[in-house]
Design a protein around this motif. Sequence first.
Motif, short mmCIF file in Angstrom:
data_model
loop_
_atom_site.label_atom_id
_atom_site.label_comp_id
_atom_site.label_asym_id
_atom_site.label_seq_id
_atom_site.Cartn_x
_atom_site.Cartn_y
_atom_site.Cartn_z
N ASP A 173 54.60 -68.62 18.88
CA ASP A 173 54.20 -68.55 20.29
C ASP A 173 53.58 -67.34 20.80
OD1 ASP A 173 56.03 -66.76 20.35
OD2 ASP A 173 57.76 -67.94 21.12
N GLU A 174 52.93 -67.41 21.87
CA GLU A 174 52.22 -66.36 22.64
C GLU A 174 52.99 -64.85 22.43
OE1 GLU A 174 49.84 -65.15 26.58
OE2 GLU A 174 50.99 -67.03 26.55
N LYS A 175 54.30 -65.12 22.72
CA LYS A 175 55.03 -63.51 22.76
C LYS A 175 55.03 -62.92 21.13
CE LYS A 175 59.76 -61.80 23.41
NZ LYS A 175 61.07 -62.22 24.09
N GLN A 176 55.28 -63.99 20.23
CA GLN A 176 55.22 -63.44 18.80
C GLN A 176 53.72 -62.88 18.36
OE1 GLN A 176 56.74 -67.31 17.23
NE2 GLN A 176 58.66 -66.19 16.70
N ARG A 177 52.87 -63.41 18.86
CA ARG A 177 51.41 -63.10 18.59
C ARG A 177 51.18 -61.93 19.22
NH1 ARG A 177 49.94 -68.70 19.63
NH2 ARG A 177 49.10 -68.12 21.79
N LEU A 178 51.64 -61.55 20.30
CA LEU A 178 51.55 -60.29 20.95
C LEU A 178 52.11 -59.13 20.27
CD1 LEU A 178 51.83 -61.03 24.82
CD2 LEU A 178 49.71 -60.46 23.54
N GLN A 179 53.44 -59.55 19.97
CA GLN A 179 54.19 -58.45 18.90
C GLN A 179 53.62 -58.25 17.75
OE1 GLN A 179 58.34 -59.47 18.04
NE2 GLN A 179 58.73 -58.01 16.79
N LEU A 180 52.88 -59.21 17.00
CA LEU A 180 52.16 -59.12 15.45
C LEU A 180 50.81 -58.07 16.17
CD1 LEU A 180 52.15 -62.45 14.04
CD2 LEU A 180 53.33 -60.12 13.19
N SER A 181 50.23 -58.57 17.31
CA SER A 181 49.01 -57.71 17.75
C SER A 181 49.36 -56.20 17.72
CB SER A 181 48.49 -58.27 18.75
OG SER A 181 47.44 -57.50 19.44
N ARG A 182 50.53 -55.82 18.41
CA ARG A 182 50.76 -54.43 18.54
C ARG A 182 51.16 -54.02 17.21
NH1 ARG A 182 53.47 -56.63 23.22
NH2 ARG A 182 55.23 -56.86 21.98
N GLU A 183 51.89 -54.36 16.26
CA GLU A 183 52.22 -54.09 14.90
C GLU A 183 50.99 -53.77 14.17
OE1 GLU A 183 54.95 -56.40 13.22
OE2 GLU A 183 56.57 -56.31 14.80
N LEU A 184 50.09 -54.61 13.85
CA LEU A 184 49.02 -54.59 13.27
C LEU A 184 47.74 -54.13 13.69
CD1 LEU A 184 49.43 -58.13 11.44
CD2 LEU A 184 50.43 -56.06 10.78
N GLY A 185 47.90 -53.84 14.98
CA GLY A 185 46.37 -53.40 15.53
C GLY A 185 45.35 -54.41 15.65
N LEU A 186 45.75 -55.59 15.68
CA LEU A 186 44.57 -56.79 15.77
C LEU A 186 44.69 -57.20 17.16
CD1 LEU A 186 45.24 -58.30 12.33
CD2 LEU A 186 43.67 -56.86 13.02
N ALA A 187 43.84 -58.02 17.57
CA ALA A 187 43.65 -58.65 19.06
C ALA A 187 44.52 -60.05 19.08
CB ALA A 187 42.25 -58.91 19.20
N PRO A 188 45.05 -60.37 19.89
CA PRO A 188 45.80 -61.63 19.90
C PRO A 188 45.00 -62.89 19.35
CG PRO A 188 46.40 -60.46 21.99
CD PRO A 188 45.34 -59.75 21.32
N ARG A 189 43.65 -62.70 19.71
CA ARG A 189 42.82 -63.71 19.23
C ARG A 189 42.92 -63.84 17.76
NH1 ARG A 189 39.37 -66.49 22.73
NH2 ARG A 189 37.59 -66.55 21.25
N GLN A 190 42.83 -62.68 17.37
CA GLN A 190 42.46 -62.50 15.79
C GLN A 190 43.76 -63.18 14.99
OE1 GLN A 190 41.52 -58.27 15.69
NE2 GLN A 190 40.23 -58.69 14.30
N ILE A 191 44.84 -62.85 15.74
CA ILE A 191 46.22 -63.34 15.08
C ILE A 191 46.15 -64.82 15.35
CG2 ILE A 191 48.64 -63.43 15.42
CD1 ILE A 191 47.67 -60.93 14.58
N LYS A 192 45.83 -65.53 16.43
CA LYS A 192 45.64 -66.99 16.46
C LYS A 192 44.62 -67.54 15.54
CE LYS A 192 44.61 -70.23 20.23
NZ LYS A 192 44.24 -70.53 21.69
#
Length: 687
Positions: free
Chosen positions: A46-65
């Motif tokens: 979900d969006e919360k999990q994507r934001l957490q991965l974005s902070r951990e990996l230094g990637l944009a949420p759109r990249q995670i998506k």
Amino acid sequence: MEYGGSQSPGEQDGSDSQERRKRYHRHTANQIQRLESMFKECPHPDEKQRLQLSRELGLAPRQIKFWFQNRRTQMKAQHERADNCALRADNDKIRCENIAIREALKNVICPSCGGPPLNDDSYFNDHKLRLENAHLKEELDRVSSIAAKYIGRPISQLPPVQPIHISSLDLSMASFGNQGMVGPAPAPSLNLDLLPAGTSSSMPNLPYQPPCLSDMDKSLMSDIASNAMEEFLRLVQTNEPLWLKSNVDRRDVLSSDAYDRMFSKPNTRSKNPNNKWIQLFPTIVSVARTIQVISSGVMGSCSGSLQLMYQELQVLSPLVSTREFYFLRYCQQIEQGTWAVMDVSYDFPQDSHFAPQFRSHRCPSGCLIQDMPDGHSKITWIEHVEIEDKTLPHRLYRNLIYSGMAFGAERWLTTLQRMCERFTYLMATSNPTRDNLGGVISSPEGKRSMMKLAQRMVTDFCASISTSSGHRWTTLSGLNEIVVRVTVHKSSDPGQPNGVVLSAATTIWLPTPPHTVFNFFKDENKRPQWDVLSNGNAVQEVANIANGLHPGNCISVLRAFNNSQNMLILQESCIDSYGSLVVYCPVDLPSINTAVSGEDPSYIPLLPNGFTILPDGQPDQEGDGASTSSNTNRNIARSGGSLVTIAFQILVSSLPSAKVNMESVTTVNNLIGSTVQQIKSSLSCPT
């Protein structure tokens, strides 16, 4: 692994430039490892999990998506491929079980009467008949509606059509035997059946038109082609004991015993088994058609392409029957710079009433093409064919056929090499040319147009003497036991004169080496010795275009002094180690000017005549023509005799409905007889 392009966080406002939008980012190994771990736990974060991965990996949420979207698509494709493989395996298993059950049913004995069972299940017979009946009804309705559209009323209102009885052309001929014969000889009956209207002599109807292929047929064809490609590659890559050196001419010959041990064949196979291809091999391939494209390749490439095709292979003489094949052509890129083109016969089910009984079966054959560092190509060719000799070949050609020279791999390679030379000269901007017409064909476009015109002339000539299913040859009794064969066809192609064309050919043996016979026909100074139409007058070569390394491979424009200045002779001669050709045709001066100006020569009408010269298949005599260092020159300078086929064509009438008269048959028969006598006399051969 790179899954595509993504935007960085600072590029999400509307003022970003187009260049920055196209910037791509490659994920690091740690980032991919963390994303893969998360994907195993939760493929749809979900969006919360994507934001957490974005902070951990230094990637944009759109990249995670986008990464998760691509990964889910990839997994779906993998699952679909696995499902397809499983379904295909089940399909193959069911097919094998079906075949086993049908074979078992053939041996079942009826418990009531003790008799054998029916050949087929009556239910399936009825079902098949219903399907065929429905298909024929649809075809009838479709044709009826089309016909009604053009005639303005329904078909049912038309009167019944009376059957048309087409009688063959029956000509009674006087004997062309020895002049010393006393009394009239019985006149044989000559049947010359015209081909159906609209039928081209160069592309006859197939003897067997297969029905629509089912998915099971295509699957079976794919399996056959894959197994045949594996066998073909093993044949190419294996030396002794599979391939042995011939004691006669040191050619590579396949060992039947080693082949049978290495490749076990099932006993289910019966022993009776348009286009650029013809343009490349006009002296070998008389008919070629693609019946159906099973697979067009992978990702727009020819690799993996599979086609069901039909071909007829010929020797340029009406005395030799063509070899017919329905086969699968499979192309595959083995590695970078290496391609394989493999052909293998496809046997239609023997219980089908459509299935023909072939005398030829093509085992895995074809060529392996490898790029070389110098820009050339290395070609390895294999021809492996099983032939059932129900009737022996003609006595003149037995040595040529049984030695492997007539249909063997070396003939394909030699022809390919000569045609590649021809294409090189065709594309060159400065061909070696001798022009006595005032430089009118000095332009590259004019040379190419003349070469294309001559190539079409040679192709039409080869088709005119083919024994394919589109030609019905009738044998005449010629002068001095010269057996002349004639055939008639209606010509309607753009590059041929419209009307009825009579073709005649004969083959003779001469105790003269093939290269000597070729040089005799090629020499314009000796043309009056064999050209009966020149009435002994000399000819002059006014132009010459080289199309190969050998000086005999060229195109000539000749002027006969007895003819009007408005008529010239276009001639092409070619020679290689397995035979030679001299083909010529009268062409008027305006047509020559059209070609030399670089315009399209496709519509210039041609009616070619000429000669084919083949070795008789006898082994070369030691010390006679075999002392040259070059293999090509050694083979061209073969000793022994020659098999010469002489072929002429005449336009009987410009009306397609005209009938062949006795005068035309007599003219072409006497023309061939006189030409043969003059050739033998000029070459000091016994008559």
